[in-house]
Design a protein around this motif. Sequence first.
Motif, PDB file in Angstrom:
ATOM      1  N   GLN A 173       1.950  12.641  -3.003  1.00  0.00           N
ATOM      2  CA  GLN A 173       1.678  12.819  -1.578  1.00  0.00           C
ATOM      3  C   GLN A 173       2.484  11.849  -0.723  1.00  0.00           C
ATOM      4  N   ALA A 174       2.806  10.679  -1.285  1.00  0.00           N
ATOM      5  CA  ALA A 174       3.580   9.684  -0.541  1.00  0.00           C
ATOM      6  C   ALA A 174       5.069  10.008  -0.501  1.00  0.00           C
ATOM      7  N   GLY A 211       0.838  -1.196   0.000  1.00  0.00           N
ATOM      8  CA  GLY A 211       0.000   0.000   0.000  1.00  0.00           C
ATOM      9  C   GLY A 211       0.870   1.242   0.000  1.00  0.00           C
ATOM     10  N   TRP A 212       0.227   2.390  -0.069  1.00  0.00           N
ATOM     11  CA  TRP A 212       0.980   3.646  -0.132  1.00  0.00           C
ATOM     12  C   TRP A 212       1.817   3.874   1.120  1.00  0.00           C
ATOM     13  N   ASP A 213       1.384   3.326   2.250  1.00  0.00           N
ATOM     14  CA  ASP A 213       2.172   3.494   3.471  1.00  0.00           C
ATOM     15  C   ASP A 213       3.539   2.828   3.356  1.00  0.00           C
ATOM     16  N   ASP A 214       3.644   1.826   2.495  1.00  0.00           N
ATOM     17  CA  ASP A 214       4.923   1.141   2.334  1.00  0.00           C
ATOM     18  C   ASP A 214       5.987   2.021   1.694  1.00  0.00           C
ATOM     19  N   GLY A 241       6.731   4.870   2.698  1.00  0.00           N
ATOM     20  CA  GLY A 241       7.460   5.414   3.841  1.00  0.00           C
ATOM     21  C   GLY A 241       8.545   4.471   4.305  1.00  0.00           C
ATOM     22  N   TRP A 242       8.253   3.160   4.317  1.00  0.00           N
ATOM     23  CA  TRP A 242       9.280   2.187   4.709  1.00  0.00           C
ATOM     24  C   TRP A 242      10.437   2.181   3.709  1.00  0.00           C
TER      25      TRP A 242
END
Length: 382
Positions: free
Chosen positions: A267-268, A236-239, A241-242
Amino acid sequence: MQAASVDDYRELARRRLPRFLFEYIDGGSYGEVTLARNRADLADIALRQRVLRDVSQIDLSTRILGQDFAMPVGLAPIGLAGMNARRGECQAVRAAEKAGIPFTLSTVSACPLGEVAAAATRSFWFQLYMIRDRDFMRDLLAQAAQMGCPTLVFTVDMPVPGSRYRDYRSGLAGAPGLAGGLRRFAQALTRPRWAWDVGLWGRPHALGNVAPVLGPNTGLEDFFAWMRGNFEPKVGWDDIGWIRSQWPGSIMIKGILDPEDAVLASQAGADAIVVSNHGGRQLDGALSTARALPPIVEAVAGSMPILADGGVRSGLDVVRMLALGAQGVLLGRAWAYALAAGGEAAISHMLDLVRAEMQVAMALTGTTRLADIGEDIIDRLA
């Protein structure tokens, strides 16, 4: 045969590669509708020919993510490229260097990061998929950073591999064990030049970057089984960040085909995106890149560089993509065909052809700088 176009190199590659490798390069998913659209929709773009303008000085130079390049063209990541010519990725990175353009090393290359870095004299880009084994990803990212790769091309359009019927018909996929191996061996015997130069003297055929996780099981069927079992469908888009926490350089997200996803990528924290449908190798029936590109350019509104790939076979096609709003174009099959046809020298010649074709297209549309290329040189988009 003296190649005068990318299509000539395709024909040479067809003659020189075993069937299973040529079909892997050449094919798309399912009925190959998107594969055909990529080329057809580019060809439908008519350019405005302008006259009586001073076009004596054509400048193709550009700057992308802080790096200067001789023209707005790069070599896209190609899986298994090192099977098309002896230590193929090393030959390709040298050709890209000579042309003054970026080379992108695939996660699933035959030559590992260290070998390609040893063959290069300047930095190159590295491509990565989201893989379930985060420790493996962390190690690869650390290796790429240590080798001086400034840009990570993070490919997001492959949570699951698309079904490519040509690979099943040729025996590359879906033919496990002894039967599959014998089938590919028989095809290799029909191409003795390849069998000698690559099959015998081009070893190891271990897919260097993933060899540590494949272990002793390094056959092609093992590789495809690993892909099916280790690509991460939960990404997902949160990944992003990782990924950012593990990577010190620029991040370019490859595989964007929808304006909403382009905005989400910005945005990511992406530094750039590549508008791409994976060369028609994933979702068959998806938009061509040429049709997807303009609304994405409008949605992003200059907030980040946009590159594109898909169906590009000439410098004229590069100019068309730039006119649609891309700042750079990645060549995929074009360099894979040339590599198979004649190695480093053929890639260099292919890039010379692309450069010359760009110069002619720019001159005849009355443009002398990349900044001059825009929608106003397009007559219509059918």
